[in-house]
Enzyme design. Structure first.
Site, mmCIF file in Angstrom:
data_model
loop_
_atom_site.group_PDB
_atom_site.id
_atom_site.type_symbol
_atom_site.label_atom_id
_atom_site.label_comp_id
_atom_site.label_asym_id
_atom_site.label_seq_id
_atom_site.Cartn_x
_atom_site.Cartn_y
_atom_site.Cartn_z
ATOM 1 N N SER A 57 5.607 4.566 1.804
ATOM 2 C CA SER A 57 5.243 3.853 0.578
ATOM 3 C C SER A 57 6.386 3.056 -0.040
ATOM 4 O O SER A 57 6.178 2.370 -1.042
ATOM 5 C CB SER A 57 4.665 4.825 -0.458
ATOM 6 O OG SER A 57 3.333 5.135 -0.140
ATOM 7 N N LYS A 60 5.596 -0.542 -0.616
ATOM 8 C CA LYS A 60 4.998 -1.100 -1.834
ATOM 9 C C LYS A 60 6.035 -1.827 -2.694
ATOM 10 O O LYS A 60 5.652 -2.600 -3.584
ATOM 11 C CB LYS A 60 4.311 0.000 -2.635
ATOM 12 C CG LYS A 60 3.104 0.614 -1.910
ATOM 13 C CD LYS A 60 2.398 1.651 -2.756
ATOM 14 C CE LYS A 60 1.167 2.201 -2.049
ATOM 15 N NZ LYS A 60 1.487 3.210 -1.022
ATOM 16 N N SER A 117 1.449 5.333 -6.463
ATOM 17 C CA SER A 117 1.612 4.835 -5.096
ATOM 18 C C SER A 117 0.239 4.631 -4.466
ATOM 19 O O SER A 117 -0.028 5.046 -3.334
ATOM 20 C CB SER A 117 2.454 5.801 -4.253
ATOM 21 O OG SER A 117 2.941 5.150 -3.100
ATOM 22 N N LYS A 219 11.466 4.111 -6.122
ATOM 23 C CA LYS A 219 10.188 4.396 -5.469
ATOM 24 C C LYS A 219 10.348 5.478 -4.414
ATOM 25 O O LYS A 219 11.364 5.558 -3.738
ATOM 26 C CB LYS A 219 9.662 3.111 -4.804
ATOM 27 C CG LYS A 219 8.282 3.216 -4.196
ATOM 28 C CD LYS A 219 7.217 3.194 -5.259
ATOM 29 C CE LYS A 219 5.824 3.366 -4.642
ATOM 30 N NZ LYS A 219 5.572 4.719 -4.107
#
Length: 403
Positions: A57, A60, A117, A219
């Protein structure tokens, strides 16, 4: 079966401690890490930093980069609504349970990508910007090349498993830095701890933002093939670092290792800066750009043509390092002071209405190499962010830093 003696138990404990001290790279083939000084790009720690890994993720972050770019270009706004397709609604957890035919606002999509997420939201953004997720993935890869992320290939917008979707710790650190530098007005979203959508509140997967001193973004990511990944930005002791850890065996062990890397790296960077700072008086290390240029004009022989002074938008009083407070916009680091001075003056010229800014050059030594940093100082936080945003739109790289 046999019973362990006290001595035997002690040996096992000692072996456990010894194993924990073995480098993560030896114990875990998915491990990779890098720590970068956000002010000058110096690599403070690296382990398998250029080895191919699955970003999960952390993907992203690029989805958000392209969304922020579209917002800066006026193609999207916080109030823009995006349709939810059947493909987007079919995305597995984690998601926010979007349904085909729903409309999602950009202002909800941003925290959904960072906090939850959400895979369904990533597809919604991809389709809104490029018409299809596959087309958006091609844009992501092209943008990666533009950002000099040469070892990164994207196949989807979410980071869900795909054997061809790869990156490196170094490339993801580059992306983290560019998010901060190119779109500082949106960086605050990365510290969001929760958000509410359709009556349901979602909590952030990124525990470091709440639990680790100085950490204010970025993140996390996980798929089985990647292990537990995290990209982090931290500000301590007036030093900002960006770090990436990939392949953690658990979220907790990953976070603990990241904290250890940040502690060591910031300590190392601060020590280097202090040693450099001790080499000369503060007044000699900090030069206000317009004063330097004007002194050059006054001291030039009369036979020479007068030089054009830098724009008179900055203070001309000497400023010592100990006098600094507030926020600054860092324009870059250069090998010669004239380059730094010209760059700072150019930035000041572009921001002519920001009368309280002071264009300054500071001398630092990194890894036995002398560098000169170009900065605009004397700003409030919101002024620095606005100034950097304006400079970025004009193609000038910059970074907001606290003094």
């Amino acid at each position: 079966m046999f019973a362990l003696t006290r001595k035997g138990k002690t040996i096992i404990v000692l072996l456990g401690i010894l194993f924990s001290l073995i480098g993560p790279a030896q114990a875990n083939p998915r491990y990779a890490a890098i720590v970068i000084d956000a002010e000058n790009g110096a690599v403070l720690h690296a382990a398998n930093a250029d080895a191919s890994r699955y970003p999960a993720s952390l993907t992203k972050m690029m989805t958000l980069y392209l969304l922020f770019e579209a917002m800066e270009q006026g193609r999207m706004s916080l109030n823009t609504t995006m349709p939810v397709s059947a493909h987007a609604a079919s995305m597995p957890q984690t998601n926010i349970s979007l349904r085909k035919g729903d409309q999602l606002r950009v202002r909800d999509a941003i925290p959904a990508l960072i906090v939850r997420s959400a895979n369904d939201v990533a597809v919604v953004v991809a389709e809104a910007l490029a018409g299809s997720e596959s087309g958006f993935a091609r844009r992501m890869t092209a943008k990666a090349r533009e950002l000099k992320m040469y070892n990164t290939t994207f196949r989807n917008a979410s980071g869900l498993p795909d054997n061809q979707q790869i990156s490196t710790a170094r490339d993801l650190a580059t992306l983290s830095l560019r998010l901060m530098k190119d779109y500082p007005a949106y960086y605050h979203y990365f510290s969001t701890s929760s958000f509410t959508y359709q009556g349901r509140t979602y909590r952030s997967h990124n525990r470091m933002v709440q639990n680790s001193p100085g950490v204010d973004g970025m993140k996390t990511g996980y798929i089985r093939a990647s292990g537990f990944n995290v990209a982090t930005s931290a500000l301590r002791e007036d030093r900002r670092v960006v770090a990436v850890v990939m392949g953690g065996k658990t979220a907790q062990s990953r976070d603990q290792h990241m904290v250890s890397l940040i502690d060591r790296s910031i300590g190392r960077a601060t020590q280097v800066a202090r040693v450099s700072a001790a080499g000369a008086p503060a007044a000699e290390r900090l030069v206000v750009s317009t004063r330097t240029v004007r002194q050059t004009v006054r001291q030039a022989p009369q036979t020479q043509a007068p030089q054009t002074p830098a724009p008179a938008v900055v203070a001309v009083q000497p400023v010592s390092l100990t006098d600094n407070s507030g926020w600054a916009v860092q324009i870059g680091s250069f090998r010669v002071p004239e380059q730094a001075r010209d760059r700072a003056s150019d930035a000041a010229r572009r921001l002519g209405d920001l009368a309280q800014a002071q264009a300054a050059v500071t001398e630092v030594e990194i890894s036995n190499r002398k560098l000169f940093r170009a900065r605009l100082i004397g700003l409030e936080e919101n002024q620095a962010k606005s100034a950097c945003q304006r400079l970025s739109r004009q193609g000038m790289d910059c970074l907001v830093v606290r003094l």
